[in-house]
Scaffold this motif. Sequence first.
Motif, mmCIF file in Angstrom:
data_model
loop_
_atom_site.group_PDB
_atom_site.id
_atom_site.type_symbol
_atom_site.label_atom_id
_atom_site.label_comp_id
_atom_site.label_asym_id
_atom_site.label_seq_id
_atom_site.Cartn_x
_atom_site.Cartn_y
_atom_site.Cartn_z
ATOM 1 N N TYR A 8 0.818 -1.215 0.000
ATOM 2 C CA TYR A 8 0.000 0.000 0.000
ATOM 3 C C TYR A 8 0.849 1.262 0.000
ATOM 4 O O TYR A 8 0.405 2.308 -0.450
ATOM 5 C CB TYR A 8 -0.981 -0.011 1.175
ATOM 6 C CG TYR A 8 -1.913 -1.194 1.077
ATOM 7 C CD1 TYR A 8 -2.955 -1.200 0.160
ATOM 8 C CD2 TYR A 8 -1.724 -2.326 1.859
ATOM 9 C CE1 TYR A 8 -3.795 -2.294 0.024
ATOM 10 C CE2 TYR A 8 -2.559 -3.422 1.729
ATOM 11 C CZ TYR A 8 -3.587 -3.402 0.811
ATOM 12 O OH TYR A 8 -4.395 -4.492 0.674
ATOM 13 N N ASP A 9 2.071 1.138 0.508
ATOM 14 C CA ASP A 9 3.026 2.250 0.503
ATOM 15 C C ASP A 9 4.149 1.914 -0.468
ATOM 16 O O ASP A 9 4.604 0.765 -0.528
ATOM 17 C CB ASP A 9 3.618 2.463 1.895
ATOM 18 C CG ASP A 9 2.570 2.839 2.931
ATOM 19 O OD1 ASP A 9 1.552 3.453 2.549
ATOM 20 O OD2 ASP A 9 2.768 2.508 4.111
ATOM 21 N N ALA A 10 4.609 2.901 -1.192
ATOM 22 C CA ALA A 10 5.698 2.707 -2.156
ATOM 23 C C ALA A 10 6.997 2.368 -1.431
ATOM 24 O O ALA A 10 7.204 2.777 -0.285
ATOM 25 C CB ALA A 10 5.889 3.968 -2.985
ATOM 26 N N PRO A 11 7.881 1.650 -2.093
ATOM 27 C CA PRO A 11 9.203 1.410 -1.515
ATOM 28 C C PRO A 11 9.962 2.731 -1.389
ATOM 29 O O PRO A 11 9.712 3.681 -2.127
ATOM 30 C CB PRO A 11 9.898 0.513 -2.544
ATOM 31 C CG PRO A 11 8.849 0.036 -3.463
ATOM 32 C CD PRO A 11 7.711 0.991 -3.388
ATOM 33 N N ASN A 12 10.890 2.774 -0.455
ATOM 34 C CA ASN A 12 11.772 3.925 -0.300
ATOM 35 C C ASN A 12 13.027 3.628 -1.113
ATOM 36 O O ASN A 12 13.725 2.653 -0.852
ATOM 37 C CB ASN A 12 12.106 4.122 1.178
ATOM 38 C CG ASN A 12 12.961 5.331 1.419
ATOM 39 O OD1 ASN A 12 13.468 5.960 0.498
ATOM 40 N ND2 ASN A 12 13.144 5.656 2.681
ATOM 41 N N VAL A 13 13.296 4.460 -2.100
ATOM 42 C CA VAL A 13 14.421 4.231 -3.005
ATOM 43 C C VAL A 13 15.365 5.425 -2.939
ATOM 44 O O VAL A 13 14.934 6.562 -3.052
ATOM 45 C CB VAL A 13 13.928 4.034 -4.455
ATOM 46 C CG1 VAL A 13 15.093 3.868 -5.408
ATOM 47 C CG2 VAL A 13 12.973 2.844 -4.542
ATOM 48 N N LYS A 14 16.651 5.130 -2.753
ATOM 49 C CA LYS A 14 17.656 6.191 -2.690
ATOM 50 C C LYS A 14 18.852 5.770 -3.540
ATOM 51 O O LYS A 14 19.313 4.637 -3.452
ATOM 52 C CB LYS A 14 18.080 6.420 -1.243
ATOM 53 C CG LYS A 14 18.972 7.605 -1.078
ATOM 54 C CD LYS A 14 19.125 7.986 0.367
ATOM 55 C CE LYS A 14 19.959 9.255 0.447
ATOM 56 N NZ LYS A 14 20.114 9.728 1.774
ATOM 57 N N TRP A 27 1.852 5.903 -6.940
ATOM 58 C CA TRP A 27 2.016 4.526 -6.446
ATOM 59 C C TRP A 27 0.650 3.911 -6.207
ATOM 60 O O TRP A 27 -0.240 4.547 -5.659
ATOM 61 C CB TRP A 27 2.825 4.487 -5.159
ATOM 62 C CG TRP A 27 2.923 3.081 -4.636
ATOM 63 C CD1 TRP A 27 2.183 2.532 -3.636
ATOM 64 C CD2 TRP A 27 3.770 2.046 -5.131
ATOM 65 N NE1 TRP A 27 2.524 1.219 -3.471
ATOM 66 C CE2 TRP A 27 3.493 0.887 -4.382
ATOM 67 C CE3 TRP A 27 4.730 1.974 -6.138
ATOM 68 C CZ2 TRP A 27 4.152 -0.320 -4.608
ATOM 69 C CZ3 TRP A 27 5.386 0.781 -6.357
ATOM 70 C CH2 TRP A 27 5.097 -0.348 -5.591
ATOM 71 N N LYS A 28 0.497 2.673 -6.622
ATOM 72 C CA LYS A 28 -0.726 1.900 -6.384
ATOM 73 C C LYS A 28 -0.318 0.495 -5.957
ATOM 74 O O LYS A 28 0.720 -0.007 -6.393
ATOM 75 C CB LYS A 28 -1.564 1.841 -7.653
ATOM 76 C CG LYS A 28 -2.110 3.208 -8.063
ATOM 77 C CD LYS A 28 -2.899 3.130 -9.345
ATOM 78 C CE LYS A 28 -3.480 4.421 -9.798
ATOM 79 N NZ LYS A 28 -2.812 5.637 -9.481
ATOM 80 N N PRO A 29 -1.106 -0.153 -5.118
ATOM 81 C CA PRO A 29 -0.741 -1.488 -4.645
ATOM 82 C C PRO A 29 -0.576 -2.536 -5.758
ATOM 83 O O PRO A 29 0.078 -3.543 -5.543
ATOM 84 C CB PRO A 29 -1.901 -1.881 -3.721
ATOM 85 C CG PRO A 29 -2.484 -0.590 -3.282
ATOM 86 C CD PRO A 29 -2.297 0.351 -4.431
ATOM 87 N N VAL A 30 -1.118 -2.281 -6.930
ATOM 88 C CA VAL A 30 -0.954 -3.250 -8.021
ATOM 89 C C VAL A 30 0.443 -3.166 -8.642
ATOM 90 O O VAL A 30 0.851 -4.081 -9.358
ATOM 91 C CB VAL A 30 -2.026 -3.082 -9.126
ATOM 92 C CG1 VAL A 30 -3.408 -3.346 -8.579
ATOM 93 C CG2 VAL A 30 -1.945 -1.724 -9.769
ATOM 94 N N LEU A 31 1.174 -2.082 -8.376
ATOM 95 C CA LEU A 31 2.535 -1.971 -8.894
ATOM 96 C C LEU A 31 3.447 -2.906 -8.106
ATOM 97 O O LEU A 31 3.188 -3.218 -6.944
ATOM 98 C CB LEU A 31 3.021 -0.529 -8.803
ATOM 99 C CG LEU A 31 2.263 0.460 -9.684
ATOM 100 C CD1 LEU A 31 2.698 1.887 -9.387
ATOM 101 C CD2 LEU A 31 2.466 0.136 -11.153
ATOM 102 N N THR A 32 4.509 -3.345 -8.745
ATOM 103 C CA THR A 32 5.421 -4.316 -8.143
ATOM 104 C C THR A 32 6.852 -3.794 -8.167
ATOM 105 O O THR A 32 7.130 -2.737 -8.717
ATOM 106 C CB THR A 32 5.374 -5.641 -8.925
ATOM 107 O OG1 THR A 32 5.873 -5.398 -10.260
ATOM 108 C CG2 THR A 32 3.972 -6.218 -8.985
ATOM 109 N N ILE A 33 7.752 -4.581 -7.623
ATOM 110 C CA ILE A 33 9.175 -4.243 -7.675
ATOM 111 C C ILE A 33 9.629 -4.202 -9.137
ATOM 112 O O ILE A 33 10.465 -3.389 -9.510
ATOM 113 C CB ILE A 33 10.007 -5.252 -6.853
ATOM 114 C CG1 ILE A 33 9.665 -5.108 -5.367
ATOM 115 C CG2 ILE A 33 11.498 -5.056 -7.084
ATOM 116 C CD1 ILE A 33 9.892 -3.722 -4.794
#
Length: 185
Positions: free
Chosen positions: A86-92, A117-123
Amino acid sequence: MIKLITLKNKRREGEFLGRPIQEKASLAHLRIQKDLDELDPPKTCAIEFPDPDDLLNFKLVICPDEGFYKGGKFIFNVKIGQGYPYDAPNVKCETAVYHPNIDFEGRVCLNILRENWKPVLTINSVVFGLQYLFLEPNPEDPLNKEAGDVLKTNRRQFEQNIQWSMRGGTVGSISQALSQVNIQD
């Protein structure tokens, strides 16, 4: 007959009916396992797990084979929070880079990591989104405004700035410190 209080005590001690209790996997763990099983990164990307037991923290390595950043090696630190998916990954971005969508602290401006960001998105979506930033930098939504302005007004100068910075040179008042570490042999 087994006493309920004894069972509760055993549960607190990490054992139930003589067997160790398996901790319940969080939604984030379950989803990341599924995402990683279905992951199909392009040949220019690799995922590395510094701690193989920790699927929620990993490195993404992007080595573009075309475009402005061809020959570079860019490392991203990806942290998956307990709110995933439900929350996007943290990317740095750990690699200093002259890029309109990546600032000098490594923050990344990619819409699917923020408002889209939507929960249907993946890595997989994140991998391809980050790779796309190196193929088509977006000067319309820059974190590094100077790089965005140069890309908009003088594409040739932008390309020269990238090449200079990837060799460890200074662009404007900022030293990229990329040197040989980020250029593939």
